[in-house]
Design an enzyme around this catalytic site. Structure first.
Site, PDB file in Angstrom:
ATOM      1  N   ALA A  57       3.267  -1.332   4.961  1.00  0.00           N
ATOM      2  CA  ALA A  57       2.559  -0.168   5.501  1.00  0.00           C
ATOM      3  C   ALA A  57       3.558   0.991   5.560  1.00  0.00           C
ATOM      4  O   ALA A  57       4.605   0.876   6.211  1.00  0.00           O
ATOM      5  CB  ALA A  57       2.034  -0.493   6.892  1.00  0.00           C
TER       6      ALA A  57
ATOM      7  N   THR B 113       0.876  -1.177   0.000  1.00  0.00           N
ATOM      8  CA  THR B 113       0.000   0.000   0.000  1.00  0.00           C
ATOM      9  C   THR B 113       0.913   1.226   0.000  1.00  0.00           C
ATOM     10  O   THR B 113       2.135   1.100   0.135  1.00  0.00           O
ATOM     11  CB  THR B 113      -0.873   0.049   1.274  1.00  0.00           C
TER      12      THR B 113
ATOM     13  N   VAL C 184       7.500  -2.477   7.282  1.00  0.00           N
ATOM     14  CA  VAL C 184       7.494  -1.015   7.341  1.00  0.00           C
ATOM     15  C   VAL C 184       8.087  -0.449   6.048  1.00  0.00           C
ATOM     16  O   VAL C 184       9.235  -0.738   5.693  1.00  0.00           O
ATOM     17  CB  VAL C 184       8.272  -0.507   8.575  1.00  0.00           C
ATOM     18  N   LYS C 185       7.265   0.341   5.349  1.00  0.00           N
ATOM     19  CA  LYS C 185       7.703   0.910   4.069  1.00  0.00           C
ATOM     20  C   LYS C 185       8.301   2.293   4.323  1.00  0.00           C
ATOM     21  O   LYS C 185       7.663   3.156   4.939  1.00  0.00           O
ATOM     22  CB  LYS C 185       6.489   0.999   3.137  1.00  0.00           C
ATOM     23  N   VAL C 186       9.519   2.472   3.858  1.00  0.00           N
ATOM     24  CA  VAL C 186      10.302   3.670   4.187  1.00  0.00           C
ATOM     25  C   VAL C 186      10.812   4.313   2.901  1.00  0.00           C
ATOM     26  O   VAL C 186      11.316   3.605   2.019  1.00  0.00           O
ATOM     27  CB  VAL C 186      11.515   3.258   5.074  1.00  0.00           C
TER      28      VAL C 186
END
Ligand code: G3P
Length: 218
Positions: free
Chosen positions: A60, A27, A86-88
């Protein structure tokens, strides 16, 4: 090759999941906004709902752009479910945050990647996934698939363990080409996934089989 669906739509995630070929979900803030999801509590609840549908990894994305903010937000996101990644973003503090998450055993997906140099930084920071944006590179008249090929070659030579997650996939041809170029995972809208089904000879062949069966059984 693994298949992720790139959407925040629960209906589309369910549809892709029911095909039995779904390995995960990605997402981003734009996709969450498209579904009308806003406010911390609703966002967290929405990720929880997604994680109840799929057992594979669910990316996310953090909204913070500073190290402390990303760490705090990432920890909260990672606490939602064991399959949250965790999308960074690929920025300086993002690299620092990914290194931190790697040390903590928290999976990361490095997003907004447009060059092989950025891919090196993400791999060095221990990113679980790297998201080069194929379609957006094509949008500026460069070659998104060549970028995937370059990174795949580089990662193979250097034996980096970060998996290449081809993102910003806009059509079914992108899926095949990204696979051939060495992507480990493709994330795409459900429409592109379903587009792989289409072939006129399949439709013609099925119509003939059914017509012959009907004739033989009438
Ligand atoms: O995962 C990133 C992807 O959603 C971006 O796609 O089509 O907005 O470039 P697009």
């Amino acid at each position: 090759m693994k298949f992720f669906v790139d959407t925040a739509s629960l209906d589309q995630i369910k549809e892709a999941h029911d095909l039995g070929i779904l390995d995960g979900v990605t997402t981003n803030p734009s996709l969450m906004a498209k579904e009308g999801i806003s406010g911390e509590a609703n966002v967290m609840k929405h990720y929880k709902d997604i994680c109840e549908i799929v057992s594979g990894d669910v990316s996310a994305e953090v909204i913070s752009t500073d190290f402390a903010g990303m760490v705090e937000e990432g920890k909260r996101l990672a606490g939602i479910a064991p399959n949250i990644v965790v999308k960074v973003p690929m920025i300086k503090d993002g690299v620092k945050a990914m290194s931190y998450f790697t040390e903590q055993g928290i999976k990361t997906n490095c997003t907004l990647v447009f060059s092989a140099g950025q891919a090196i930084l993400a791999a060095k920071a221990g990113a679980t996934y790297l998201s080069p944006f194929v379609g957006r590179v094509d949008d500026i008249n460069w070659d998104g698939i060549s970028l995937i090929r370059e990174i795949a070659e580089l990662y193979a030579i250097q034996q980096f363990e970060t998996e290449i997650l081809a993102a910003s996939i806009r059509n079914s041809k992108h899926i095949v080409d990204a696979g051939l170029a060495g992507a480990d995972i493709i994330t795409c809208p459900l429409s592109s996934m379903l587009g792989l089904l289409k072939h006129p000879l399949t439709d013609i062949g099925l119509a003939k089989f059914l017509a012959d069966h009907k004739k033989a059984n009438s």
